[in-house]
Every structure is written in structure tokens, then in C-alpha cells.
Design an enzyme around this catalytic site. Structure first.
Site, PDB file in Angstrom:
ATOM      1  N   GLU A 268       7.065   7.518   5.392  1.00  0.00           N
ATOM      2  CA  GLU A 268       6.924   8.061   6.760  1.00  0.00           C
ATOM      3  C   GLU A 268       8.083   8.986   7.140  1.00  0.00           C
ATOM      4  O   GLU A 268       8.299   9.246   8.327  1.00  0.00           O
ATOM      5  CB  GLU A 268       6.823   6.905   7.763  1.00  0.00           C
ATOM      6  CG  GLU A 268       5.704   5.909   7.481  1.00  0.00           C
ATOM      7  CD  GLU A 268       4.308   6.513   7.601  1.00  0.00           C
ATOM      8  OE1 GLU A 268       4.120   7.410   8.431  1.00  0.00           O
ATOM      9  OE2 GLU A 268       3.419   6.103   6.828  1.00  0.00           O
TER      10      GLU A 268
ATOM     11  N   PHE B  41       2.644  -2.122  13.269  1.00  0.00           N
ATOM     12  CA  PHE B  41       1.344  -1.615  13.705  1.00  0.00           C
ATOM     13  C   PHE B  41       1.086  -0.271  13.033  1.00  0.00           C
ATOM     14  O   PHE B  41       1.923   0.641  13.093  1.00  0.00           O
ATOM     15  CB  PHE B  41       1.320  -1.452  15.235  1.00  0.00           C
ATOM     16  CG  PHE B  41       0.024  -0.893  15.747  1.00  0.00           C
ATOM     17  CD1 PHE B  41      -1.107  -1.688  15.823  1.00  0.00           C
ATOM     18  CD2 PHE B  41      -0.068   0.439  16.144  1.00  0.00           C
ATOM     19  CE1 PHE B  41      -2.323  -1.170  16.272  1.00  0.00           C
ATOM     20  CE2 PHE B  41      -1.266   0.968  16.600  1.00  0.00           C
ATOM     21  CZ  PHE B  41      -2.393   0.152  16.663  1.00  0.00           C
ATOM     22  N   GLY B  42      -0.090  -0.115  12.422  1.00  0.00           N
ATOM     23  CA  GLY B  42      -0.483   1.145  11.793  1.00  0.00           C
ATOM     24  C   GLY B  42      -1.690   1.730  12.512  1.00  0.00           C
ATOM     25  O   GLY B  42      -2.629   1.000  12.878  1.00  0.00           O
ATOM     26  N   TYR B  43      -1.665   3.045  12.731  1.00  0.00           N
ATOM     27  CA  TYR B  43      -2.767   3.703  13.460  1.00  0.00           C
ATOM     28  C   TYR B  43      -3.332   4.903  12.705  1.00  0.00           C
ATOM     29  O   TYR B  43      -4.326   5.492  13.115  1.00  0.00           O
ATOM     30  CB  TYR B  43      -2.267   4.166  14.845  1.00  0.00           C
ATOM     31  CG  TYR B  43      -1.077   5.079  14.730  1.00  0.00           C
ATOM     32  CD1 TYR B  43      -1.227   6.444  14.501  1.00  0.00           C
ATOM     33  CD2 TYR B  43       0.226   4.565  14.776  1.00  0.00           C
ATOM     34  CE1 TYR B  43      -0.136   7.274  14.331  1.00  0.00           C
ATOM     35  CE2 TYR B  43       1.331   5.381  14.608  1.00  0.00           C
ATOM     36  CZ  TYR B  43       1.143   6.734  14.389  1.00  0.00           C
ATOM     37  OH  TYR B  43       2.233   7.552  14.203  1.00  0.00           O
ATOM     38  N   GLY B  44      -2.660   5.314  11.618  1.00  0.00           N
ATOM     39  CA  GLY B  44      -3.109   6.484  10.854  1.00  0.00           C
ATOM     40  C   GLY B  44      -3.415   6.059   9.432  1.00  0.00           C
ATOM     41  O   GLY B  44      -4.211   5.138   9.211  1.00  0.00           O
ATOM     42  N   SER B  45      -2.726   6.701   8.475  1.00  0.00           N
ATOM     43  CA  SER B  45      -2.990   6.338   7.074  1.00  0.00           C
ATOM     44  C   SER B  45      -2.621   4.886   6.793  1.00  0.00           C
ATOM     45  O   SER B  45      -3.130   4.287   5.845  1.00  0.00           O
ATOM     46  CB  SER B  45      -2.246   7.280   6.133  1.00  0.00           C
ATOM     47  OG  SER B  45      -0.858   7.091   6.234  1.00  0.00           O
TER      48      SER B  45
HETATM   49  C1  SIN Z   1       0.611   5.166  10.797  1.00  0.00           C
HETATM   50  O1  SIN Z   1      -0.379   5.210  10.057  1.00  0.00           O
HETATM   51  O2  SIN Z   1       0.783   4.184  11.560  1.00  0.00           O
HETATM   52  C2  SIN Z   1       1.653   6.234  10.794  1.00  0.00           C
HETATM   53  C3  SIN Z   1       1.175   7.587  10.444  1.00  0.00           C
HETATM   54  C4  SIN Z   1       0.636   7.711   9.066  1.00  0.00           C
HETATM   55  O3  SIN Z   1       1.279   7.270   8.090  1.00  0.00           O
HETATM   56  O4  SIN Z   1      -0.450   8.273   8.892  1.00  0.00           O
END
Ligand code: SIN
Length: 204
Positions: free
Chosen positions: A106, A31-35
Site C-alpha cells: 500500500e 478494514f479493506g475496501y478495495g483490492s
Molecule cells: C484497501 O483495499 O483497503 C486499500 C486500497 C487497495 O489496496 O486497493
């Protein structure tokens, strides 16, 4: 922050290598929530809009290696526990080998942890998410959205200006049709700061 917690180092590659929850699996949901929503620089088998429950997105993590430097860290997203909240993002089905690249990307404080991932279209799986918890060395913590915008406006690192991260994330959330008052408030402050910088330049 509790004092009896072991501090998570600024480089989490070794810690993440020890995580063996999905050993032997041919593919794993991440699951990704940011970049990770807007920059999928890794091969994936499929991706689906998804969410995780009881977490909320916050620009509380310092970035030494992407959107800032060790001397002047930027501010990037992590998620923090929040009862009843839903954090929307994108889930990717990946081969386990992909984590070599992702753990490097990360590495600045994010640990790979297990989570229940709910797909937008229905259904749920157990998968992974990178979380920068409040006990990691690069954690910056809470600040007002205006202060976060000021911090982001002046920060930049090897991956580019910090503002680009925030703006791309806001755009990706809009494309997913999701609201995130924290992200959109920072975006609004950033736009106002840019507009007042531009008018200051005109008057000089
Ligand atoms: C994410 O996107 O899930 C982790 C944080 C990031 O890489 O910005």
C-alpha cells in the site's frame, strides 16, 4: 486541498512504520475496501464482512506501482469522508508482522489510520484502514464516472490491467451483497467501452 497541509509522499512506508497505535497487541483488525477485499495475499487469523461509517469509496487515487506507472498512473480506490455514508468491505484480524508486507503493498500514498470497524454480524472494534488522503502526491481526485472508466480502460501496470482491479472489486462487492453506485457505474461504462471497441474492430 488546503495549502497548509504537509504533503504525503508517494512512498508511505516510512510514515506507516512510525504508526504505533497497536504496539504490543498480538493481533489487529484491518478494514479493506478495495483490492484488500478480493486479494488477501497475506496470512490472517479470521475475516468478517464489515463496514466503516462516514466514508465513501472513490476511484480517485493514482496507482504508479500496481495498475499504472509513474508516467501513466492508473486509478484505484481510496475512501473520502462523507457524512452519513457507510463503506462496506472486509475486516481481517492479522498479526502485527503482516504490516511489513501490507505497508509495502500500500506504499503508493496510503497511510495506516485508526477507525471504528462495525462487523456485519454485530459488534464493533477499533482497527486500522489504509487511506490515500487528498494530500498525497499520487492523488488524482474527482472525475466523472465515464472519464474514470476511460482512464481505467487505457491503464495497466505491474499488477495487471487497471480494469481487472475494478471488475474484481465489483464482483467481490456483489458477493458481499453490497451496492456501490460509484463502482457499479464505472463497471457499466467499462463494459460499454469494451463492447464498442469490439464492434469497431469488427468493422475495420
Ligand atoms: C484497501 O483495499 O483497503 C486499500 C486500497 C487497495 O489496496 O486497493
Amino acid at each position: 486541498m488546503s495549502s497548509n497541509k504537509t504533503r504525503v509522499g508517494a512512498n508511505t512506508i516510512a510514515a506507516n512504520k512510525l504508526m504505533d497505535q497497536f504496539d504490543g497487541h498480538h493481533s489487529v483488525w484491518l478494514f479493506g475496501y478495495g483490492s484488500l477485499i478480493y486479494k488477501a495475499d497475506f496470512p490472517f487469523i479470521e475475516r468478517r464482512p464489515a463496514s466503516i461509517a462516514n466514508w465513501t469509496r472513490r476511484f480517485w487515487q493514482g496507482s504508479h506501482d500496481h495498475r499504472g506507472t509513474e508516467a501513466a498512473p492508473g486509478r484505484v480506490a481510496t475512501i473520502v469522508p462523507a457524512d452519513g455514508a457507510v463503506c462496506h468491505g472486509m475486516a481481517y484480524l492479522v498479526a502485527p508482522e503482516v504490516f511489513v508486507h501490507l505497508d509495502y503493498r500500500e506504499k503508493n500514498g496510503y497511510l495506516r489510520l485508526t477507525t471504528a470497524i462495525a462487523f456485519e454480524e454485530g459488534g464493533q472494534v477499533e482497527g486500522l484502514v489504509y487511506i490515500a488522503t487528498d494530500d498525497n502526491e499520487a492523488f488524482l481526485g474527482a472525475a466523472s464516472e465515464l472519464d474514470i472508466a476511460h482512464h481505467i480502460a487505457r491503464s495497466s501496470g505491474p499488477s495487471g490491467p487497471n480494469s481487472e482491479y475494478l471488475i474484481h472489486l465489483a464482483m467481490a462487492l456483489r458477493e458481499l451483497g453490497k451496492d456501490d453506485p460509484h463502482v457499479f457505474a464505472i463497471e457499466e461504462h467499462l463494459a460499454q467501452l469494451a463492447a464498442s471497441d469490439a464492434s469497431d474492430m469488427k468493422t475495420v
